[in-house]
Design a protein around this motif. Sequence first.
Motif, PDB file in Angstrom:
ATOM      1  N   THR A  75       0.827  -1.209   0.000  1.00 12.83           N
ATOM      2  CA  THR A  75       0.000   0.000   0.000  1.00 12.83           C
ATOM      3  C   THR A  75       0.858   1.255   0.000  1.00 12.83           C
ATOM      4  N   VAL A  76       1.885   1.262   0.836  1.00  7.44           N
ATOM      5  CA  VAL A  76       2.779   2.425   0.920  1.00  7.44           C
ATOM      6  C   VAL A  76       3.525   2.629  -0.397  1.00  7.44           C
ATOM      7  N   LYS A  77       3.909   1.519  -1.056  1.00  8.96           N
ATOM      8  CA  LYS A  77       4.578   1.612  -2.350  1.00  8.96           C
ATOM      9  C   LYS A  77       3.651   2.177  -3.417  1.00  8.96           C
ATOM     10  N   LYS A  78       2.370   1.798  -3.350  1.00 14.18           N
ATOM     11  CA  LYS A  78       1.392   2.267  -4.331  1.00 14.18           C
ATOM     12  C   LYS A  78       1.230   3.780  -4.281  1.00 14.18           C
ATOM     13  N   PHE A  79       1.339   4.347  -3.076  1.00 12.75           N
ATOM     14  CA  PHE A  79       1.227   5.797  -2.908  1.00 12.75           C
ATOM     15  C   PHE A  79       2.538   6.523  -3.246  1.00 12.75           C
ATOM     16  N   GLY A  80       3.565   5.765  -3.622  1.00 12.29           N
ATOM     17  CA  GLY A  80       4.826   6.369  -4.035  1.00 12.29           C
ATOM     18  C   GLY A  80       5.713   6.848  -2.902  1.00 12.29           C
ATOM     19  N   ILE A  81       5.418   6.401  -1.661  1.00 11.21           N
ATOM     20  CA  ILE A  81       6.222   6.834  -0.505  1.00 11.21           C
ATOM     21  C   ILE A  81       7.541   6.070  -0.454  1.00 11.21           C
ATOM     22  N   ILE A  82       7.488   4.777  -0.786  1.00  8.49           N
ATOM     23  CA  ILE A  82       8.708   3.962  -0.812  1.00  8.49           C
ATOM     24  C   ILE A  82       8.806   3.253  -2.164  1.00  8.49           C
ATOM     25  N   SER A  83       9.928   2.656  -2.432  1.00  7.89           N
ATOM     26  CA  SER A  83      10.072   1.861  -3.657  1.00  7.89           C
ATOM     27  C   SER A  83      10.956   0.657  -3.364  1.00  7.89           C
ATOM     28  N   PHE A  84      10.616  -0.457  -3.967  1.00 12.32           N
ATOM     29  CA  PHE A  84      11.447  -1.658  -3.887  1.00 12.32           C
ATOM     30  C   PHE A  84      11.220  -2.458  -5.151  1.00 12.32           C
ATOM     31  N   ARG A  85      12.155  -3.353  -5.446  1.00 15.96           N
ATOM     32  CA  ARG A  85      12.089  -4.102  -6.699  1.00 15.96           C
ATOM     33  C   ARG A  85      10.872  -5.024  -6.735  1.00 15.96           C
ATOM     34  N   SER A  86      10.305  -5.197  -7.935  1.00 15.62           N
ATOM     35  CA  SER A  86       9.142  -6.067  -8.109  1.00 15.62           C
ATOM     36  C   SER A  86       9.551  -7.517  -7.909  1.00 15.62           C
ATOM     37  N   PHE A  87       8.540  -8.366  -7.704  1.00 18.01           N
ATOM     38  CA  PHE A  87       8.808  -9.784  -7.436  1.00 18.01           C
ATOM     39  C   PHE A  87       9.503 -10.424  -8.622  1.00 18.01           C
ATOM     40  N   ASP A  88      10.586 -11.128  -8.341  1.00 22.59           N
ATOM     41  CA  ASP A  88      11.351 -11.840  -9.366  1.00 22.59           C
ATOM     42  C   ASP A  88      11.658 -13.241  -8.847  1.00 22.59           C
ATOM     43  N   MET A  89      11.409 -14.241  -9.679  1.00 28.96           N
ATOM     44  CA  MET A  89      11.552 -15.628  -9.227  1.00 28.96           C
ATOM     45  C   MET A  89      12.993 -15.975  -8.858  1.00 28.96           C
ATOM     46  N   GLN A  90      13.965 -15.426  -9.603  1.00 29.90           N
ATOM     47  CA  GLN A  90      15.376 -15.702  -9.291  1.00 29.90           C
ATOM     48  C   GLN A  90      15.756 -15.117  -7.931  1.00 29.90           C
ATOM     49  N   ASP A  91      15.291 -13.879  -7.671  1.00 32.65           N
ATOM     50  CA  ASP A  91      15.541 -13.261  -6.371  1.00 32.65           C
ATOM     51  C   ASP A  91      14.865 -14.054  -5.257  1.00 32.65           C
ATOM     52  N   ALA A  92      13.647 -14.532  -5.557  1.00 33.43           N
ATOM     53  CA  ALA A  92      12.892 -15.299  -4.556  1.00 33.43           C
ATOM     54  C   ALA A  92      13.626 -16.588  -4.185  1.00 33.43           C
ATOM     55  N   LYS A  93      14.179 -17.267  -5.196  1.00 33.80           N
ATOM     56  CA  LYS A  93      14.926 -18.506  -4.942  1.00 33.80           C
ATOM     57  C   LYS A  93      16.180 -18.227  -4.112  1.00 33.80           C
ATOM     58  N   ALA A  94      16.844 -17.111  -4.423  1.00 34.64           N
ATOM     59  CA  ALA A  94      18.067 -16.759  -3.688  1.00 34.64           C
ATOM     60  C   ALA A  94      17.767 -16.370  -2.246  1.00 34.64           C
ATOM     61  N   TRP A  95      16.591 -15.765  -2.014  1.00 34.91           N
ATOM     62  CA  TRP A  95      16.268 -15.225  -0.688  1.00 34.91           C
ATOM     63  C   TRP A  95      15.455 -16.200   0.165  1.00 34.91           C
ATOM     64  N   PHE A  96      14.925 -17.265  -0.429  1.00 36.97           N
ATOM     65  CA  PHE A  96      14.028 -18.164   0.311  1.00 36.97           C
ATOM     66  C   PHE A  96      14.659 -18.747   1.579  1.00 36.97           C
ATOM     67  N   PRO A  97      15.940 -19.193   1.561  1.00 38.17           N
ATOM     68  CA  PRO A  97      16.532 -19.714   2.810  1.00 38.17           C
ATOM     69  C   PRO A  97      16.528 -18.696   3.949  1.00 38.17           C
ATOM     70  N   ILE A  98      16.714 -17.403   3.614  1.00 41.63           N
ATOM     71  CA  ILE A  98      16.696 -16.358   4.638  1.00 41.63           C
ATOM     72  C   ILE A  98      15.301 -16.227   5.230  1.00 41.63           C
TER      73      ILE A  98
END
Length: 376
Positions: free
Chosen positions: A82-105
């Motif tokens: 919701t906060v991203k939608k209002f343009g207050i913050i920004s972060f990268r969109s969902f990416d499967m490669q990033d998800a696989k790399a981050w899943f153990p964390i």
Amino acid sequence: MASQHGNGPTEEKDVAEMKKAIATGASTKEASLSALPPILCYCCASILMTVVNKFVVSGAHFSMNFLLLCIQSTVCVACVATVKKFGIISFRSFDMQDAKAWFPISFLLVTVIYTGSKSLQFLSIPVYTIFKNLTIILIAYGEVIWFGGRVTALTFVSFIFMVISSIIAAWSDVATGLSGSLPAVSTGVSLNALQTIAGAVRGLNVGYFWMFMNCLTSAAYVLAMRKRIKVTGFSDWDSMFYNNLLSIPVLAVFSIVVEDWGSENLSRNFPAETRSFLLTAIAFSGAAAVGISYTTAWCVRTTSSTTYSMVGALNKLPVAASGMLFFGDPVTFGSISAVGVGFFAGIVYAVAKNNQKKTEGRMQADAIIPLANRKP
């Protein structure tokens, strides 16, 4: 040309002096100031999170920890989206490669929060916060192994005081638990008295088991996250978003498989008279999880994983006070002594790290040879 040649060594000397100033003090001062906001934010978020979670899981029959964590993570993701939608913050969109790399964390984070909530279910807040000190020792030696860290003699002394504070806390907790189980008037050894004492000891053993597991998983999570952030280049919001999004399916599956979803158990966990207030508290804790997830990543990136963990340890004084104030945790000589020794250990550690930083700064300064003195 002669004037330019005459100014050359002077300019080179100025550059060398500037480098020396940066190595000895200026950069350290700036780093200290930049570390202050994340440390303060993390302190506030951790106090809020501990108190709210203790309130939710302290019900006499509460057993649906995975469902609780799943709701918290869902609310957390909804908040940041919701906060991203209002343009207050920004972060990268969902990416499967990033998800696989981050899943153990994310999986490690689930185990940290789950073991923490189980610990709070059986232990008081002061005991819980004091035993979190042991995580610092694990992280410090983990940094020695994986990040080339160093444990000085004074740092080792602070670790000894942390262990002593944990022993005092455990002794006080066991003594209080057993004294509360014994009958007020001695009527001989009865079966009921023995059963009550056995129940108290069993509860403490379970609590300390979950506390030990929480220390191990917390250390693994912090060290693995620090390493993975360097590999993936995640920002604070990226790591917070992926942490909570990837933990939702894991928590949902564990809740469905492990926990009892029968109507009787749901009524026990969420009694009709307090259901609305309890669900509101869970939703609020999910929103507060945004703060704890973000400030954790912010603190680890800005300082070091050991310093982040130490801040949580120094934070034990207000956290322990909140437990005594809001949840009626026993105020005994042992509990106060444990908090005091733990706080002293934190101060010793802070002095040790400050001395270590000054020594490293001097070593860097000595390594710089002024350009004017270098041989052509």
